[in-house]
Write an enzyme that holds these catalytic residues in place. Structure first.
Site, mmCIF file in Angstrom:
data_model
loop_
_atom_site.group_PDB
_atom_site.id
_atom_site.type_symbol
_atom_site.label_atom_id
_atom_site.label_comp_id
_atom_site.label_asym_id
_atom_site.label_seq_id
_atom_site.Cartn_x
_atom_site.Cartn_y
_atom_site.Cartn_z
ATOM 1 N N SER A 119 -8.311 0.840 -40.456
ATOM 2 C CA SER A 119 -7.379 1.626 -39.656
ATOM 3 C C SER A 119 -6.911 2.866 -40.404
ATOM 4 C CB SER A 119 -6.167 0.771 -39.279
ATOM 5 O OG SER A 119 -5.145 1.564 -38.700
ATOM 6 N N TYR A 144 -6.906 7.903 -35.991
ATOM 7 C CA TYR A 144 -5.808 8.532 -35.260
ATOM 8 C C TYR A 144 -5.796 9.991 -35.701
ATOM 9 C CZ TYR A 144 -3.734 4.119 -33.657
ATOM 10 O OH TYR A 144 -3.503 2.912 -33.042
ATOM 11 N N THR A 170 -9.284 5.824 -31.397
ATOM 12 C CA THR A 170 -8.352 5.086 -30.548
ATOM 13 C C THR A 170 -7.674 6.075 -29.614
ATOM 14 O OG1 THR A 170 -7.982 3.305 -32.116
ATOM 15 C CG2 THR A 170 -6.256 3.696 -30.500
ATOM 16 N N LYS A 237 -12.214 4.031 -28.110
ATOM 17 C CA LYS A 237 -11.513 2.749 -27.976
ATOM 18 C C LYS A 237 -10.353 2.885 -26.988
ATOM 19 C CE LYS A 237 -9.420 -0.896 -30.830
ATOM 20 N NZ LYS A 237 -8.062 -0.968 -30.282
ATOM 21 N N HIS A 261 -5.367 -2.592 -26.367
ATOM 22 C CA HIS A 261 -4.561 -2.562 -27.588
ATOM 23 C C HIS A 261 -3.797 -3.874 -27.764
ATOM 24 C CE1 HIS A 261 -3.787 0.834 -30.426
ATOM 25 N NE2 HIS A 261 -2.859 0.025 -30.877
#
Length: 367
Positions: A119, A144, A170, A237, A261
């Site tokens: 992540s 992100y 995402t 995603k 999520h």
């Protein structure tokens, strides 16, 4: 929120029967604020709860006299041999569960033999995650985006330098969901986020503030930007509709990732498994499909694969295993799913994962 955040230091084998046991055990060792952040859903938790219940909308038909023994869960995917079509979903801040954080989870996933997705909001650097997993372990990077393209280019270069084989954008978290548990606990992040430190410190921030520092206005151009600046496959995603499938593929996405999520964003939306059927039909085999949200059993993995998923990703169960047993606990969680999947495959008359994908599930008329 606790003034001094003390995550678990556990490392070693753990004893559990199912994922409910694991979650209950993790609740005892993860500090209240961190556990609330990890475990909770948005709003009235309708979507969070539906994620697991929705698997009952379809039934697996047992088959006999199929000449099946020792089902084989191995697959080849993107040039990698995986021991099972189950991968690590991107989850922020593993350090909330265990002080060894992503170093332990990457090690556990690598030992098991599947893909680890790091992540952007990890507690460790990509260098640390890469070293812990090993140079040959397949790792993806979940992105992100910053509001600044120069920062985005630097982060993508960092991911590529550290061996990322794909970028996961995402797209369903451009703002924080209505996470009332975090507000009730007064939760703010007690840990830094070193990968995105150029635009987000992490420490002392609410989830709303964290998301607010990232890019909200995502469009197909961002997929094109990531692909051209990384020269890596891009997975979008958060895809749950036919329209988003077309938007993603037409922008150059190499795959779509069906997810809500974990029920943490838009409460009142469909269960991820229910969305999977629509997405798979729209994709029609053009690109791979990754699926997550609500996976707690081997039968869930089977049903997702039979409904069009190519890979199934797990998140919360891995973090609970991390809290209770470090790298060993993480490995055990994947072994649990593999063992249950093998049992389901045997009883359903499927020797290989390819056989699962040809399986026709029965509509549940009892609901």
């Amino acid at each position: 929120m606790e003034k001094i955040y003390q995550a678990s230091t556990a490392e070693g084998a753990i004893d559990f029967i199912n994922m409910t046991d694991l979650e209950e055990g993790a609740k005892e060792v993860i500090p209240k604020g961190g556990y609330g952040y990890i475990s909770s859903g948005a709003g009235d938790v309708f979507t969070y709860q539906e994620n697991e219940r929705a698997f009952n909308h379809k039934l697996i038909i047992p088959h006999v006299l199929e000449d099946i023994e020792l089902p084989d869960t191995k697959i080849e995917f993107a040039g990698e041999t995986l021991s099972v079509p189950i991968i690590m979903a991107p989850v922020a801040a593993h350090g909330l569960a265990n002080v060894a954080a992503e170093k332990a989870s990457a090690k556990g996933v690598s030992r098991f033999g599947t893909i680890y997705t790091a992540s952007s909001y990890a507690s460790c650097t990509l260098e640390e995650i890469r070293e812990a997993g090993g140079a040959d372990a397949p790792q993806w990077f979940q992105f992100y985006m910053s509001k600044e393209d120069s920062i985005n280019r630097d982060i993508l270069a960092m991911a590529k330098r550290n061996g990322a084989k794909a970028i996961v954008l995402t797209a369903d978290a451009t703002v924080g969901g209505n996470r009332e548990t975090d507000r009730r606990n007064g939760f703010t992040f007690p840990l830094a986020m070193p990968i995105v430190q150029a635009y987000q410190s992490g420490i002392g921030q609410t989830m709303d503030a964290v998301y607010g520092s990232s890019k909200q206005k995502l469009s197909p151009k961002d997929v094109e930007f990531i692909a051209s600046n990384s020269d890596l496959p891009v997975y979008v995603k958060g895809v749950q509709s036919e329209e988003d499938v077309e938007r993603s593929i037409s922008s150059g996405a190499s795959g779509v990732w069906v997810s809500n999520h974990g029920g943490r964003q838009l409460d009142g939306g469909p269960a991820s498994f229910d969305s999977l059927q629509y997405v798979a039909e729209a994709v029609a085999g053009r690109v791979p499909i990754v699926f997550d949200s609500g996976i707690r059993r081997g039968q869930h993995v089977f049903k997702a694969l039979a409904s069009g998923a190519d890979l199934v990703a797990i998140g919360r169960p891995v973090i609970y295993g991390l809290a209770l047993g470090g790298a060993t606990g993480v490995q055990q969680v994947f072994e649990f799913f593999k063992k249950e999947l093998e049992m389901v495959m045997q009883l359903a008359g499927t020797q290989t994962v390819a056989d699962i994908k040809k399986t026709v599930l029965r509509e549940n008329r009892y609901l």
